[in-house]
Design a protein around this motif. Structure first.
Motif, PDB file in Angstrom:
ATOM      1  N   ARG A 166       0.846  -1.198   0.000  1.00  0.00           N
ATOM      2  CA  ARG A 166       0.000   0.000   0.000  1.00  0.00           C
ATOM      3  C   ARG A 166       0.878   1.244   0.000  1.00  0.00           C
ATOM      4  N   PRO A 167       0.538   2.175  -0.850  1.00  0.00           N
ATOM      5  CA  PRO A 167       1.314   3.406  -0.893  1.00  0.00           C
ATOM      6  C   PRO A 167       1.005   4.300   0.316  1.00  0.00           C
ATOM      7  N   ASP A 168       1.888   5.206   0.599  1.00  0.00           N
ATOM      8  CA  ASP A 168       1.625   6.286   1.567  1.00  0.00           C
ATOM      9  C   ASP A 168       1.319   5.820   2.979  1.00  0.00           C
ATOM     10  N   THR A 169       1.853   4.712   3.394  1.00  0.00           N
ATOM     11  CA  THR A 169       1.592   4.285   4.775  1.00  0.00           C
ATOM     12  C   THR A 169       2.699   4.761   5.708  1.00  0.00           C
ATOM     13  N   GLY A 170       3.779   5.281   5.111  1.00  0.00           N
ATOM     14  CA  GLY A 170       4.943   5.616   5.934  1.00  0.00           C
ATOM     15  C   GLY A 170       5.907   4.438   6.007  1.00  0.00           C
ATOM     16  N   ARG A 171       5.413   3.233   5.673  1.00  0.00           N
ATOM     17  CA  ARG A 171       6.306   2.081   5.575  1.00  0.00           C
ATOM     18  C   ARG A 171       6.615   1.886   4.091  1.00  0.00           C
ATOM     19  N   PRO A 172       7.896   1.995   3.691  1.00  0.00           N
ATOM     20  CA  PRO A 172       8.214   1.918   2.264  1.00  0.00           C
ATOM     21  C   PRO A 172       7.647   0.651   1.621  1.00  0.00           C
ATOM     22  N   GLU A 173       7.178   0.800   0.380  1.00  0.00           N
ATOM     23  CA  GLU A 173       6.578  -0.344  -0.323  1.00  0.00           C
ATOM     24  C   GLU A 173       7.562  -1.506  -0.421  1.00  0.00           C
ATOM     25  N   GLN A 180       7.325  -3.415   2.642  1.00  0.00           N
ATOM     26  CA  GLN A 180       6.059  -4.134   2.840  1.00  0.00           C
ATOM     27  C   GLN A 180       5.985  -5.390   1.984  1.00  0.00           C
TER      28      GLN A 180
END
Ligand code: GLU
Ligand code: MG
Length: 440
Positions: free
Chosen positions: A317-324, A327
């Motif tokens: 998921r984009p924009d979670t603060g955790r780099p894709e 993830q």
């Protein structure tokens, strides 16, 4: 997972998950700990041949010989399930010979060697976690339970004790789920790197069992709770890190998100999957779980975000603060909690490394179900039904999978599993399910 050493009279149960999937070993009294960490605890080689039901498979070891369980001090773990009983301390070990060399039949040595080859040849380190489902006898099943707050409320006392106990044991849980099947609970945990992935799985199973026992209940990691029902999996989520610790499985430019090296690894795994099943889905009842439309894995397929695929590419998921890139992971679903996690991960790495060595081209991810495709198309895509029984899986492993392991380990595994099959041969299906539930 690091833990201070035991007190003089404290006992550490030192062992391993064995070929039958059971944690076995011996208790070491604290004053012996430093000596035993160097020299180990004596272990008859024939113990390797115990089935999960405690019977001994025919074997050439007999009463002779000695190997040693040498504890790995960083795995020393405290399981604090109850306030009124001293915490249980356990540690995982390596099986070594009298000269201190790794024993060919040691599951942790098998994994260690596979990981070392992956690092040396491909510069890759596995990051991942087993996602365990289990059955908790303390959850009185009611209609409508799947994912229901009302079901969660009934397991809350258990969950409230379990999650801190897991944290203390070095196994950080992420979520707690009242799952689909009657009495089923799932506790996904944070990823680790390398051997710790399998070690955490072994420890999680024991923490869950201990906490359930503290309520006078049983937690079982059996693959199936009732004939014809939905099973419990131990899906292995994994990705790769490179030598610099950077994510290496993700390539946003590819259609699937897989980097070229990850795609080659998966092609290697997919090709070997039918031969690996005996190890990853290792019981008679595992094949009740590996059926179409039970959200497990019935075919050796790779697919994007499909819970019926053996290898599922999970969402980012984009924009979670955790780099894709961090993830991104792949989920290997054709495995369950009766399997030895060290053998499962070791075999996955061995099969994947073959794919990397042979530079296998990326498999196109399957769209739709294999049942929708004509047989010729399945052949063209190399899609196969996984074995449908343990006996078929063992034959396939004996023929094609054996080469992925040291011969002595593969033969011992086959011996244990054939004896296990004999243990339950001829029993009614309900009784077989009951025995596995009790054993795991
Ligand atoms: N219980 C399913 C299995 O046997 C998995 C369900 C899920 O996707 O979590 O693997
Ligand atoms: Mg689940």
């Amino acid at each position: 997972m690091a833990d201070s050493g035991p007190g003089e009279q404290e006992i550490v149960f030192v062992g391993q998950v064995d070929l039958g999937g059971v944690f076995r070993g011996k208790g070491v009294v604290g004053h012996e700990w430093p000596y035993r960490c160097r020299w180990g605890v004596g272990w008859p080689p024939a113990n390797l041949m115990l089935t999960p039901f405690g019977t001994l498979a025919d074997n050439a070891f007999g009463s002779r010989g000695d190997v040693f369980i040498v504890p790995d001090p960083p795995t020393l773990t405290t399981i604090a399930a109850t306030a009124d009983v001293l915490p249980l301390r356990i540690a995982l070990g390596h099986l070594r010979t009298r000269t201190g060399a790794a024993w060919d039949c040691c599951p942790r040595a098998f994994l260690e060697a596979a990981l070392a080859d992956l690092a040396r040849e491909a510069g890759l380190y596995v990051k991942g976690a087993f996602e365990h489902e289990f059955l908790y006898s303390g959850l009185d099943h009611r209609l409508g339970d799947p994912f229901a707050l009302s079901a969660y409320r009934r397991i809350q006392p258990f969950a409230d004790r379990l999650i801190p106990a897991l944290a203390l044991a070095g196994v950080p849980a992420e979520t707690v789920i009242p799952e689909f099947a009657p009495q089923q609970v799932e506790v996904p945990i944070a990823p680790a790197v390398g051997m710790a992935i399998a070690d955490r799985s072994a420890i999680l199973r024991e923490v869950v069992r201990a906490v359930a026992a503290s309520f006078g209940e049983q937690a079982s990691f059996t693959p199936i709770g009732a004939p014809g029902g939905v099973g419990s999996g131990a899906h292995l989520h994994f990705s790769f890190l490179d030598r610099g610790g950077r994510p290496a499985a993700w390539d946003p430019a590819s259609a699937t998100g897989l980097s070229a090296v990850a795609a080659a690894f998966l092609a290697g795994v997919r090709r070997r999957l039918p031969a690996m099943a005996a190890v990853t889905a290792p019981t008679v009842v595992s094949y009740e779980r590996l059926q179409p439309h039970r959200w497990s894995a019935a075919y050796n397929t790779l697919a994007v975000r499909d819970r019926e695929a053996a290898l599922r590419i999970c969402p980012v998921r984009p924009d979670t603060g955790r780099p894709e890139a961090e993830q991104f992971n792949i989920e290997f679903r054709a495995t369950d909690g009766a399997a030895n996690p060290h053998l499962v991960l070791g075999l996955l790495v061995r099969a994947g490394l073959e794919g990397i060595r042979e530079r296998l081209p990326p498999d196109p991810p399957l769209e739709g179900g294999p049942e929708d495709l004509p047989p010729a198309e399945l052949v063209r895509l190399g899609v196969e039904r996984l074995p449908t029984s343990l006996v078929a899986a063992l034959d396939r492993f004996a023929g094609e999978g054996r080469s992925l392991m040291p011969a002595a380990l593969a033969d011992a595994f086959l011996g244990v599993k054939r004896a296990e099959m004999a243990d339950v041969a001829g029993l009614p299906a309900e009784e077989v399910v009951r025995r596995y539930r009790a054993a795991f």
